[in-house]
Every structure is written in C-alpha cells, then in structure tokens.
Design a protein around this motif. Structure first.
Motif, mmCIF file in Angstrom:
data_model
loop_
_atom_site.group_PDB
_atom_site.id
_atom_site.type_symbol
_atom_site.label_atom_id
_atom_site.label_comp_id
_atom_site.label_asym_id
_atom_site.label_seq_id
_atom_site.Cartn_x
_atom_site.Cartn_y
_atom_site.Cartn_z
ATOM 1 N N LEU A 208 0.817 -1.212 0.000
ATOM 2 C CA LEU A 208 0.000 0.000 0.000
ATOM 3 C C LEU A 208 0.850 1.261 0.000
ATOM 4 O O LEU A 208 0.507 2.251 -0.659
ATOM 5 N N MET A 212 0.469 4.179 -2.733
ATOM 6 C CA MET A 212 0.164 5.569 -2.389
ATOM 7 C C MET A 212 1.229 6.530 -2.916
ATOM 8 O O MET A 212 0.916 7.602 -3.458
ATOM 9 N N THR A 215 1.069 7.258 -6.938
ATOM 10 C CA THR A 215 -0.229 7.582 -7.531
ATOM 11 C C THR A 215 -0.232 9.040 -7.974
ATOM 12 O O THR A 215 0.222 9.926 -7.244
ATOM 13 N N TRP A 231 -8.096 6.689 0.298
ATOM 14 C CA TRP A 231 -7.093 5.819 0.910
ATOM 15 C C TRP A 231 -7.577 5.231 2.224
ATOM 16 O O TRP A 231 -7.231 4.089 2.571
ATOM 17 N N ARG A 242 -8.924 -4.740 -2.127
ATOM 18 C CA ARG A 242 -7.828 -3.874 -2.580
ATOM 19 C C ARG A 242 -7.390 -4.247 -3.995
ATOM 20 O O ARG A 242 -7.155 -3.366 -4.833
#
Length: 267
Positions: A208, A212, A215, A231, A242
């Motif tokens: 993750l 993040m 992006t 998020w 996810r």
C-alpha cells in the motif's frame, strides 16, 4: 477501438484466462505449494497443443518485455527449462513433494540394504487422457532391469528427468522456442528461475505504501479530502477488495515486478 496501456493489460489478462482454461487440457497444477502450472503429459488430446505452448512461451516473454504480470504461476522447473538451467531432484519437490520424498528416501538407503526387495524396475507411468496410464521404459530394456543398490542413483536421475522433462519434452521445447524468439539467451544471461517467475507473475503482496507514493493526483493533492477518503477506504478493506480496486484502476490484478512505481502509466 480502445487504445492505451489499460487495453494492453486487459488483453494479457483475457488471453491468460483462455490459455490456462482447464478445458483445454494443456496444463496441470503441481501438487506441492505454491501450485504452479506445468505442461500436461496428455495435452496431445488437443491437436493444436504444440502451437498453444509456443504461444505461451511468447506470452511470458511479452509479459517481461511490457512489464505486465500474468496472474498465473509457472512451476519452478518450467521456468528453469525456459532459461536452459539444469533440472534435478531438488526441482521435483516443487512439483510433487511426496514423490520427491520417496526418491530421496531411496537415495538415502544404506548400501547394505537390498533395494531390489522393493521390486522396482527402470519404468514409469505416463498419463494418456481418456486412456488411463501406460508404462514406459526409462532406458532401453528398462522393464527387465531391476533397481538395486548399485544403480539406484541412475534410476532416480532418469525418473526425475522423465517426470519433469521427457514426458512433456515436445511441449517444453515449443514453450522455450516461443520464449527465446522474443528474449534470446544472450539477454537472459544471469537471470534465474526465481527472477523470471517474479517478472512474469508480478508482486504477490500488495504494498500500500508503494501504491500511495506512486499515484498521480490530477486536479487533487495528497492532502485533498477526497484523496484521504479514498485511501482510508482502501486501507480498511481486505486484500481481495484492494486488488479489485487496483484492477479497476490499472487493469492489473497485482503490480508488476518492481511494484507500482514500475508502471509506465500510473493510477
């Protein structure tokens, strides 16, 4: 007509599902985890099976070239074959751990133990789809050659070679031909089977933090309320949700080797 990376990724996913469809009788799943795919010994029930395997080799090569993972795992010994690496008893553990243990136990028998009492000969069984199994000789006259303490190592080597290579050699050769047509051996020097599997299958665990960080926020920033809500939702979900979100955004079930940062176009 659609264009762009998303369409290309969708094509890889769609073709992979068709190619590995069990109804095509082309592949078997290894009995040992993590349960990779290998050519099926009885795949010749499909008259065009060799063309399929050559195409499969090309597809795996294209997956590496385009950094688009295929959501299906190759058995380790198949990856090693594509790289022209040696294959031995240690590779059988990933294919059939129970069989590998039996052969390892046979190898470990003390020399003063009479192996011939097991009644083994230099033969193996091969699957014929719709026709059961047939006995094949591991060497000329193998049906009449008894396994003993002196020749057991030869028997084990031939048996492993038969199970992993010989019984599907035509299929494997076509895969390797298709693969090396696009990725010649000189380009693959130094690559091992683990790296090849990682590059074709992608990253198994979704990171993750990497997602993040890599992006793009068109018209928004990382501090925008809408981005924070997004998020918060993703973080609160399980791995399945996810991955569904990732697939919706990128047309990939899992990131390529190197993570989200290696995508040519990002979410």
């Amino acid at each position: 007509d659609g264009i762009g990376d998303g369409v290309t990724r969708n094509w890889f996913q769609a073709v992979s599902k068709v190619l590995f469809n069990p109804h095509n009788a082309l592949w078997e799943t290894t009995t040992s985890p993590p349960h990779g795919h290998a050519p099926r010994a009885g795949s010749d029930v499909n008259e065009t099976h060799l063309q399929y395997f050559r195409f499969a080799g090309r597809l795996f090569a294209l997956s590496i070239i385009n950094k688009i993972p295929i959501p299906l795992k190759l058995a380790p010994h198949v990856a090693r074959y594509l790289l022209d690496s040696e294959i031995g008893l240690e590779d059988l553990w990933d294919y059939d751990a129970q069989l590998a243990k039996s052969l390892q136990d046979l190898e470990n028998f003390k020399h003063n133990v009479d192996v011939s009492v097991l009644g083994l000969t230099f033969t193996a069984m091969r699957e014929r789809v719709g026709q059961g199994c047939e006995q094949v000789e591991l060497k000329c006259g193998g049906a009449y050659l008894e396994v003993n303490s002196q020749n057991k190592s030869e028997y084990i080597g031939l048996y492993v070679e038969f199970k992993l290579i010989k019984q599907v050699e035509k299929q494997l050769k076509q895969m390797r031909t298709g693969f090396q047509e696009l990725l010649p051996k000189r380009i693959l020097q130094g690559m091992d089977s683990d790296a090849l599997s990682a590059m074709t299958q992608g990253v198994e665990k979704l990171d993750l933090a990497d997602w993040m960080k890599n992006t793009n926020y068109s018209g928004y920033t990382v501090d925008s309320p809408q981005v924070k809500w997004f998020w918060e939702f993703v973080v609160s979900q399980n791995e399945g949700v996810r991955r569904a979100v990732l697939e919706f955004a990128t047309s990939l079930v899992q990131p390529p080797y190197g993570g989200v940062s290696s995508l040519q176009t990002r979410f």
